[in-house]
Design an enzyme around this catalytic site. Structure first.
Site, PDB file in Angstrom:
ATOM      1  N   LYS A 228     -54.639  -1.589-105.940  1.00  0.00           N
ATOM      2  CA  LYS A 228     -53.537  -2.541-105.378  1.00  0.00           C
ATOM      3  C   LYS A 228     -54.163  -3.981-105.866  1.00  0.00           C
ATOM      4  O   LYS A 228     -55.244  -4.529-105.584  1.00  0.00           O
ATOM      5  CB  LYS A 228     -53.633  -2.352-103.884  1.00  0.00           C
ATOM      6  CG  LYS A 228     -53.061  -3.914-103.138  1.00  0.00           C
ATOM      7  CD  LYS A 228     -51.409  -3.608-103.423  1.00  0.00           C
ATOM      8  CE  LYS A 228     -50.889  -4.695-102.501  1.00  0.00           C
ATOM      9  NZ  LYS A 228     -51.381  -6.140-102.539  1.00  0.00           N
TER      10      LYS A 228
ATOM     11  N   CYS B 196     -69.459 -13.845-101.430  1.00  0.00           N
ATOM     12  CA  CYS B 196     -69.564 -13.078-100.172  1.00  0.00           C
ATOM     13  C   CYS B 196     -71.186 -13.250 -99.681  1.00  0.00           C
ATOM     14  O   CYS B 196     -71.505 -12.934 -98.487  1.00  0.00           O
ATOM     15  CB  CYS B 196     -69.284 -11.576-100.438  1.00  0.00           C
ATOM     16  SG  CYS B 196     -69.975 -10.856-101.848  1.00  0.00           S
TER      17      CYS B 196
ATOM     18  N   GLU C  53     -68.017 -16.420 -90.289  1.00  0.00           N
ATOM     19  CA  GLU C  53     -68.016 -16.720 -91.447  1.00  0.00           C
ATOM     20  C   GLU C  53     -66.846 -17.745 -91.597  1.00  0.00           C
ATOM     21  O   GLU C  53     -65.828 -17.904 -91.266  1.00  0.00           O
ATOM     22  CB  GLU C  53     -67.728 -15.698 -92.468  1.00  0.00           C
ATOM     23  CG  GLU C  53     -67.884 -16.146 -94.134  1.00  0.00           C
ATOM     24  CD  GLU C  53     -67.400 -15.017 -94.850  1.00  0.00           C
ATOM     25  OE1 GLU C  53     -67.894 -15.002 -96.222  1.00  0.00           O
ATOM     26  OE2 GLU C  53     -66.733 -13.931 -94.576  1.00  0.00           O
TER      27      GLU C  53
ATOM     28  N   GLY D 269     -57.960  -8.254 -92.400  1.00  0.00           N
ATOM     29  CA  GLY D 269     -57.303  -7.406 -93.121  1.00  0.00           C
ATOM     30  C   GLY D 269     -57.925  -6.383 -93.584  1.00  0.00           C
ATOM     31  O   GLY D 269     -57.495  -5.101 -93.277  1.00  0.00           O
ATOM     32  N   GLY D 270     -59.299  -6.269 -93.544  1.00  0.00           N
ATOM     33  CA  GLY D 270     -60.027  -5.076 -93.591  1.00  0.00           C
ATOM     34  C   GLY D 270     -60.026  -4.199 -92.513  1.00  0.00           C
ATOM     35  O   GLY D 270     -59.861  -2.915 -92.529  1.00  0.00           O
TER      36      GLY D 270
ATOM     37  N   GLU E  93     -66.048  -4.263 -97.580  1.00  0.00           N
ATOM     38  CA  GLU E  93     -66.835  -5.280 -97.299  1.00  0.00           C
ATOM     39  C   GLU E  93     -65.985  -6.582 -96.799  1.00  0.00           C
ATOM     40  O   GLU E  93     -65.031  -7.041 -97.445  1.00  0.00           O
ATOM     41  CB  GLU E  93     -67.429  -5.760 -98.885  1.00  0.00           C
ATOM     42  CG  GLU E  93     -68.424  -6.844 -98.665  1.00  0.00           C
ATOM     43  CD  GLU E  93     -68.450  -7.532-100.077  1.00  0.00           C
ATOM     44  OE1 GLU E  93     -68.428  -8.842 -99.986  1.00  0.00           O
ATOM     45  OE2 GLU E  93     -68.611  -7.024-101.083  1.00  0.00           O
TER      46      GLU E  93
ATOM     47  N   GLY F 248     -62.493  -8.007 -98.874  1.00  0.00           N
ATOM     48  CA  GLY F 248     -61.691  -9.003 -98.507  1.00  0.00           C
ATOM     49  C   GLY F 248     -61.974  -9.543 -97.278  1.00  0.00           C
ATOM     50  O   GLY F 248     -63.290  -9.440 -96.720  1.00  0.00           O
ATOM     51  N   SER F 249     -60.921 -10.045 -96.197  1.00  0.00           N
ATOM     52  CA  SER F 249     -61.232 -10.485 -94.968  1.00  0.00           C
ATOM     53  C   SER F 249     -61.602  -9.649 -94.035  1.00  0.00           C
ATOM     54  O   SER F 249     -61.106  -8.489 -94.101  1.00  0.00           O
ATOM     55  CB  SER F 249     -59.896 -11.521 -94.822  1.00  0.00           C
ATOM     56  OG  SER F 249     -58.717 -10.717 -94.477  1.00  0.00           O
TER      57      SER F 249
END
Length: 510
Positions: A186, A304, A393, A247-248, A267, A243-244
């Site tokens: 994606k 990250c 974060e 969202g994750g 992650e 990603g965030s």
């Protein structure tokens, strides 16, 4: 004649060897240069890609290690052949400097070639054999052989902050293909042109190596329905994501809620704390302060492993380090962030930090639109321990100093941390006793521990661990960087009393 430095995207998806359009389009939002139109992914594209991936698995999942190694090396060659064009479209879309994109391309092809060498060696197969003991009493033992086998089609979500190394042909894709798992990617809408040209390189490698075209598909754009369709598709057996946290976590919950739950290797986020111990700050306050400022602002803080927290015992040496870091950050100009959305999230996080109780400004700047300038704040150990939000974060060039009263409070701060990708100790010989108290705590908090360095920069090699306890990642036993990452897409299978003719070639020939 082909222009070796310019790339004009066609804006289509690559599905099972064919470039496919969608009914609707979206436009890229480049940092500079021309915007381009791209097809929006749809659930129907996902189904076609996953079906083709399952068809490809029938051959690719049982292919030889050598043929897969050659395929990975050919992908690397094809990416390098498009190097100038990748730099051109990548710098336009992301605002990253050319040197950064070229370095990231080197890392991307390097990890493809590393996996080729890794699977040729065969150690990752973890082959085991317990020979039959027919005369054992009271019961005989059968012949038992074990090997790691590929799990099937894998879904990969491209990352916003690494358009090459963590995206279309990045670490997740390289590990999955090395394992023998077809991959459906994606693409990230922040850099669709970069994703497209890398997909062209993979497409060319598929043709040269005679691999089933369903082994790789790229689906561009799309709303949440595309991501949902991908992680819930019954033919997908694992998901790789960078990603965030929000969202994750949503995708993780979808994977867990399937009729057949599958592993989600995400992650998600980390503040990567540094613990600056007393003797180290006494001896090297200026060097540590300057180094921290450089690491904090590298790539506009969009790494990250950005070290967002510095914990040190209050005192005059701490003052020197903080003053040095502040002065170094003041000299840092505005940097372009990867997307408008990331820039807005940075401003939101900065405002949250500035408005937190017990937090004091050390350096405030002004950033707008897609630009980022550094911020630095400080708080006390007690304020940190009473406010969990300070450990969240802020993705960008923002640092927080935590001044603790003594070593006991430093240890308490360490114990309060959530899962991290990294944790750093700045120490000298006289700090060993305190470091020994911290180590058992930090080992449980982070996937990588550093001494006297800065965590920005993740080496791609056998020993690297890029992962950690939640929320740094969703699976603390995995890494998304290094050769160990291949294990995410394998599972052990035991063969009992099977004749050699029925065993996988890698086991029958062992």
């Amino acid at each position: 004649m082909r222009d070796e430095t310019s790339f004009t995207p066609h804006g289509k998806h690559l599905i099972a060897g064919k470039w496919v359009s969608g009914e609707t389009q979206f436009h890229s939002d480049p940092a500079h240069g021309e915007a381009h139109a791209y097809s929006v992914g749809e659930p129907a594209h996902v189904d076609a890609a996953c079906t083709a991936a399952e068809e490809a698995f029938a051959s690719f999942g049982y292919s030889s290690r050598e043929s897969r190694a050659v395929f990975l090396e050919t992908i690397a060659d094809e990416i390098d052949a498009r190097g100038a064009q990748i730099t051109q479209i990548g710098t336009s879309e992301t605002g990253l400097p050319a040197a950064r994109l070229e370095g990231e391309r080197g890392r991307t092809v390097g990890q493809l070639r590393l996996f080729a060498s890794h699977i040729r060696a065969g150690d990752y197969l973890d082959r085991r054999h317990d020979a039959a003991l027919p005369d054992r009493a009271p019961l005989p033992r059968p012949d038992l052989k074990m090997i790691q086998r590929p799990i099937g089609p894998v879904a990969v979500f491209g990352a916003s902050n690494f358009p090459l190394a963590f995206s279309t042909a990045g670490g997740d894709t390289a590990a999955a293909l090395a394992a023998g798992c077809p991959t459906v990617v994606k693409g990230h809408s922040a850099h669709p042109g970069t994703g497209e040209i890398v997909a062209e390189a993979i497409h060319a490698a598929i043709g040269k190596c005679g691999v089933h075209p369903g082994v790789f598909s790229l689906i561009q754009g799309g709303k949440r329905d595309v991501g949902t369709a991908l992680v819930t598709h019954p033919l997908i057996k694992a998901v790789g994501f960078t990603g965030s946290l929000g969202g994750g976590r949503a995708l993780f919950d979808l994977c867990a809620g399937r009729p057949e739950p599958i592993p989600f290797f995400g992650e998600l986020g980390s503040v990567n704390p540094m613990f600056v111990l007393p003797e180290a700050v006494k001896a090297r306050a200026t060097d540590i302060g300057n180094g921290w400022a450089g690491s904090l602002t590298m790539g506009a803080g969009q790494f990250c492993t950005n070290p967002g927290i510095a914990v040190l015992i209050d005192g005059p040496e701490a003052d020197t380090m903080i003053k040095t870091a502040t002065e170094a950050l003041e000299k840092t100009g505005a940097q372009t962030m990867l997307t408008d959305g990331i820039a807005e999230a940075f401003r939101t996080g900065q405002a949250r930090m500035a408005g937190s109780e017990g937090v004091r400004d050390l350096l405030t700047t002004s950033c707008d639109q897609r630009n980022a300038t550094p911020y630095l704040y400080e708080t006390t150990g007690q304020a940190w321990l009473s406010n969990e939000e300070l450990g969240e974060e802020v993705f960008g060039p923002l640092g927080l100093v935590v001044r603790v009263a003594d070593s006991d409070e430093m240890l308490a701060v360490a114990k309060s941390l959530r899962g991290q990708l990294t944790a750093t100790l700045h120490l000298d010989d006289g700090d060993t006793d305190l470091a020994k108290r911290l180590m058992p705590v930090l080992e449980r908090k982070a996937g990588r521990l550093l001494a006297n360095g800065f965590p920005t920069g993740v080496e791609v090699c056998d020993a690297m661990v890029h992962g950690g306890p939640y929320p740094a990642s969703t699976n603390f036993g995995a890494t998304s960087v290094g050769t160990l990452s291949i294990r995410r897409f394998l599972r052990p299978v035991c063969y009992q009393n099977l004749p050699d003719a029925l065993l996988p070639d890698d086991l029958a020939q062992a």
